[in-house]
Scaffold this active site. Structure first.
Site, PDB file in Angstrom:
ATOM      1  N   LYS A 189      13.165  14.610   3.708  1.00 38.53           N
ATOM      2  CA  LYS A 189      13.658  13.211   3.704  1.00 38.53           C
ATOM      3  C   LYS A 189      12.485  12.311   3.325  1.00 38.53           C
ATOM      4  CE  LYS A 189      14.270   9.565   5.680  1.00 38.53           C
ATOM      5  NZ  LYS A 189      13.797   8.353   4.936  1.00 38.53           N
ATOM      6  N   GLU A 264       1.923  13.335  12.056  1.00 41.93           N
ATOM      7  CA  GLU A 264       0.721  12.762  11.419  1.00 41.93           C
ATOM      8  C   GLU A 264       0.940  11.250  11.349  1.00 41.93           C
ATOM      9  OE1 GLU A 264      -1.983  14.304  10.508  1.00 41.93           O
ATOM     10  OE2 GLU A 264      -1.392  16.402  10.486  1.00 41.93           O
ATOM     11  N   CYS A 298      -3.522   5.638   5.723  1.00 41.77           N
ATOM     12  CA  CYS A 298      -3.605   5.913   7.161  1.00 41.77           C
ATOM     13  C   CYS A 298      -5.055   6.094   7.579  1.00 41.77           C
ATOM     14  CB  CYS A 298      -2.787   7.141   7.519  1.00 41.77           C
ATOM     15  SG  CYS A 298      -3.293   8.609   6.609  1.00 41.77           S
ATOM     16  N   GLU A 397      -2.434  -1.733  13.347  1.00 43.05           N
ATOM     17  CA  GLU A 397      -2.616  -1.241  11.976  1.00 43.05           C
ATOM     18  C   GLU A 397      -1.967  -2.225  11.004  1.00 43.05           C
ATOM     19  OE1 GLU A 397      -0.174   1.993  10.516  1.00 43.05           O
ATOM     20  OE2 GLU A 397      -1.950   3.034   9.789  1.00 43.05           O
TER      21      GLU A 397
HETATM   22  P1  NAD Z   1       7.713   4.887   8.998  1.00 49.96           P
HETATM   23  O1  NAD Z   1       7.395   5.492  10.304  1.00 49.96           O
HETATM   24  O2  NAD Z   1       8.390   3.577   8.946  1.00 49.96           O
HETATM   25  O3  NAD Z   1       8.630   5.865   8.113  1.00 49.96           O
HETATM   26  C1  NAD Z   1       8.231   7.184   7.785  1.00 49.96           C
HETATM   27  C2  NAD Z   1       9.482   7.993   7.472  1.00 49.96           C
HETATM   28  O4  NAD Z   1      10.269   8.098   8.654  1.00 49.96           O
HETATM   29  C3  NAD Z   1      10.392   7.381   6.414  1.00 49.96           C
HETATM   30  O5  NAD Z   1      10.919   8.410   5.603  1.00 49.96           O
HETATM   31  C4  NAD Z   1      11.495   6.737   7.253  1.00 49.96           C
HETATM   32  O6  NAD Z   1      12.711   6.600   6.572  1.00 49.96           O
HETATM   33  C5  NAD Z   1      11.608   7.740   8.382  1.00 49.96           C
HETATM   34  N1  NAD Z   1      12.204   7.222   9.623  1.00 49.96           N
HETATM   35  C6  NAD Z   1      12.154   5.956  10.115  1.00 49.96           C
HETATM   36  N2  NAD Z   1      12.826   5.894  11.283  1.00 49.96           N
HETATM   37  C7  NAD Z   1      13.290   7.145  11.542  1.00 49.96           C
HETATM   38  C8  NAD Z   1      14.046   7.712  12.603  1.00 49.96           C
HETATM   39  N3  NAD Z   1      14.447   6.991  13.653  1.00 49.96           N
HETATM   40  N4  NAD Z   1      14.331   9.017  12.540  1.00 49.96           N
HETATM   41  C9  NAD Z   1      13.901   9.776  11.512  1.00 49.96           C
HETATM   42  N5  NAD Z   1      13.202   9.296  10.463  1.00 49.96           N
HETATM   43  C10 NAD Z   1      12.887   7.991  10.487  1.00 49.96           C
HETATM   44  O7  NAD Z   1       6.334   4.847   8.213  1.00 49.96           O
HETATM   45  P2  NAD Z   1       6.047   4.219   6.806  1.00 49.96           P
HETATM   46  O8  NAD Z   1       6.056   2.738   6.918  1.00 49.96           O
HETATM   47  O9  NAD Z   1       6.914   4.884   5.790  1.00 49.96           O
HETATM   48  O10 NAD Z   1       4.550   4.744   6.570  1.00 49.96           O
HETATM   49  C11 NAD Z   1       3.416   4.087   7.007  1.00 49.96           C
HETATM   50  C12 NAD Z   1       2.850   4.730   8.259  1.00 49.96           C
HETATM   51  O11 NAD Z   1       2.579   6.107   8.012  1.00 49.96           O
HETATM   52  C13 NAD Z   1       1.522   4.121   8.661  1.00 49.96           C
HETATM   53  O12 NAD Z   1       1.502   3.915  10.047  1.00 49.96           O
HETATM   54  C14 NAD Z   1       0.497   5.183   8.255  1.00 49.96           C
HETATM   55  O13 NAD Z   1      -0.694   5.136   9.000  1.00 49.96           O
HETATM   56  C15 NAD Z   1       1.271   6.431   8.494  1.00 49.96           C
HETATM   57  N6  NAD Z   1       0.720   7.537   7.710  1.00 49.96           N
HETATM   58  C16 NAD Z   1       0.077   8.546   8.370  1.00 49.96           C
HETATM   59  C17 NAD Z   1      -0.501   9.588   7.650  1.00 49.96           C
HETATM   60  C18 NAD Z   1      -1.255  10.703   8.332  1.00 49.96           C
HETATM   61  O14 NAD Z   1      -1.473  11.737   7.702  1.00 49.96           O
HETATM   62  N7  NAD Z   1      -1.647  10.536   9.586  1.00 49.96           N
HETATM   63  C19 NAD Z   1      -0.386   9.603   6.256  1.00 49.96           C
HETATM   64  C20 NAD Z   1       0.281   8.566   5.632  1.00 49.96           C
HETATM   65  C21 NAD Z   1       0.847   7.531   6.370  1.00 49.96           C
END
Ligand code: NAD
Length: 504
Positions: A189, A264, A298, A397
């Site tokens: 997804k 992550e 991130c 963040e």
């Molecule tokens: P997000 O948490 O909003 O969404 C990530 C994914 O989760 C998307 O595909 C979204 O549709 C899905 N999602 C959202 N709510 C959900 C739910 N209730 N159930 C299942 N899936 C759900 O994050 P984002 O805004 O897409 O990404 C940015 C964040 O990701 C930042 O906090 C960044 O630090 C983090 N990030 C971490 C890493 C790492 O390796 N640690 C790498 C990249 C990004």
């Protein structure tokens, strides 16, 4: 600077932007609530993404289950699976330009960075796990005389792989490669903001020989499609890369089915520069650590901590260079920072510029939208001076081109500030003193510490976060642990042994 329109990009690159399923179940027209995919550089609509419903997620999980239970993938020899994974890497390389355009159109990341670094990394992820499964071995024990215990690993089953928009292909490819290499099947997804390159990669994997049903795609919003997937009882593993708040909701859903999770998550990492650092290198590295990937990283070194003796020259040069960063058309090879990924995200980052002002931070560079670049989501690279790590801009963040800069006197103070955070993803330290570098290495509470090094990832090393930055680690041994079940088998070397035990 003029920004190329969507039409110009499409006609020059001849890339197709069809989104989502093309089978009888899909099509944007038949989706109840399709999602507009917007080109962040111009705010034009690229396409409409059909949103997969709960029922469609159910079908995707059923396909993955069937491929796992009865399909060839988990039963292939390691050599055969390795060949297909390597062919998948090759396919990604052959389609590097197309994948980079799709990623730019969704996420606004500079095309040259994608085609030069992130897409090759996506291919490398498949090669890396192909190599790794060729090195795996089991264990044997012989504690009881005459009996042999074997420890083997087998694929865990069907995984849900949920990924974010900031480096869609690099992150989703890591999840997919590390999952399927061990014989698992999955439902992927991608983020609803940046699904096109990941969707295309899934097609390419099948063309490379990954059997149908092994990698399935589910598109849609997190609270609809994502939630249906992670709460599905047919899922054996959940790998999630994204925000900490989302991860808490996912862990909750997973708990109902006792599904193991690998998370992550977010970061707010310190980038500490000591007086004995090589200043030029430290400035170069600090700029990369906060402004690359359009600041949506991130592992960003978003809290820059400067020892007092070098604070002034560092700030002068850092600010001068921040103001000179080439922000603009992500398709232009000269561009260093493109637009933020979507409008609401731009508003969030601009909101933090306002919070910075309200919290009394001094704006050293940037702090606003680049209106002259048109309707796209361009924000100036921003640096603000703070004197207190408890501010919201130091604790939350921002996930944009936004750095806080704070001055410290002693190393212990820098360590305390670095660790005064709910997050613990990474940390950076710049010093020419080996003992001080090692002190930082042991004191910073984070999954990765970079000494005099910006953003260099070694795929053989574990990657993941302490505290609210994650649960579990990426990495070859770590993924083998997560994506396989260990099994112990105990047997007698001779049948007479059972007679002796009265068990014949
Ligand atoms: P997000 O948490 O909003 O969404 C990530 C994914 O989760 C998307 O595909 C979204 O549709 C899905 N999602 C959202 N709510 C959900 C739910 N209730 N159930 C299942 N899936 C759900 O994050 P984002 O805004 O897409 O990404 C940015 C964040 O990701 C930042 O906090 C960044 O630090 C983090 N990030 C971490 C890493 C790492 O390796 N640690 C790498 C990249 C990004």
């Amino acid at each position: 600077m003029t920004i190329k329109s969507l039409q110009q990009v499409l006609s020059e690159t001849r890339v197709s932007v069809a989104a989502g399923r093309t089978d009888e179940a899909g099509g944007a027209a038949r989706s109840k609530n399709p999602i507009p995919i917007i080109y962040p550089a111009t705010a034009e609509q690229v396409t409409l993404l059909p949103e997969d419903s709960v029922e469609q997620v159910d079908s995707a999980v059923a396909l993955a289950r069937e491929a796992f239970e009865t399909g060839p993938w988990p039963r292939l020899s390691v050599a055969h699976r390795q060949k297909i994974l390597r062919d998948a890497a090759m396919k990604i390389r052959e389609h590097q330009g197309e994948l980079a355009v799709l990623e730019t159109l969704c996420a606004g990341l500079p095309f040259s960075h994608l085609s030069g670094r992130q897409i090759p990394r996506a291919a490398e992820n498949f090669d890396f796990f192909a190599d790794h499964i060729g090195t795996m071995a089991g264990e044997t024990f012989e504690q009881e005389a005459g009996f042999l215990t074997l420890v083997t690993r087998e694929a865990a089953g069907v995984a849900a792989l949920v990924s974010p928009w900031n480096a869609p292909l690099a992150l989703a490819s890591m999840q997919i490669a590390s999952c399927i290499a061990f014989g698992n099947t999955c439902v992927v997804k991608p983020s609803e903001h940046a699904p096109l390159a990941v969707g295309r990669m899934v097609e390419l994997l099948e063309q490379a020989g990954v059997p149908p049903g092994v990698v399935n795609l589910a598109n849609g919003r997190g609270n609809v499609t994502g939630n249906a997937l992670v709460s599905h009882p047919g899922i054996d593993r959940i790998a999630f890369t994204g925000g900490t708040a989302t991860a808490k909701a996912i862990m909750n859903s997973a708990s109902a089915n006792l599904t193991p999770v690998h998370l992550e998550l977010s970061g707010k990492s310190a980038n500490i520069v000591f007086e004995d650092a090589d200043l030029e290198r430290a400035i170069d590295g600090s700029l990369i650590n906060i402004y690359s990937n359009n600041g949506q990283l991130c592992i960003a070194g978003s809290r820059i901590l400067l020892q007092r003796g070098i604070a002034e020259p560092f700030i002068d040069q850092f600010v001068e260079r921040t103001r000179k960063i080439r922000v603009g058309d992500p398709m232009d090879p000269a561009t260093e920072v493109g637009p933020l990924a979507f409008e609401a995200h731009m508003q969030k980052v601009l909101g933090y510029c306002e919070i910075a002002r309200a919290e009394g931070a001094e704006i050293l560079a940037g702090g606003g939208r680049l209106d002259e670049l048109g309707p796209g989501y361009f924000v100036e690279p921003t640096a603000v001076l703070v004197d207190n790590n408890t501010l919201r801009i130091c604790q939350e963040e921002v996930f944009g081109p936004f750095a806080t800069i704070q001055v410290f006197d002693e190393a212990e103070e820098a360590i305390a500030i670095a660790n005064d955070s709910d997050f613990g993803l990474v940390g950076y330290a710049w010093t020419e003193n080996l003992a001080r570098g090692l002190k930082m290495q042991e004191s910073i509470r984070a999954g990765t510490v970079w000494l005099n090094t910006p953003l260099l990832r070694d795929l053989r090393a574990p990657f993941g976060g302490f505290k609210n930055s994650g649960v579990g680690r990426d990495g070859p041994r770590q993924c083998a642990g997560f994506y396989t079940e260990e099994k112990a088998t105990i047997m007698p070397r001779k049948a007479e042994l059972l007679k002796k035990m009265g068990m014949d």
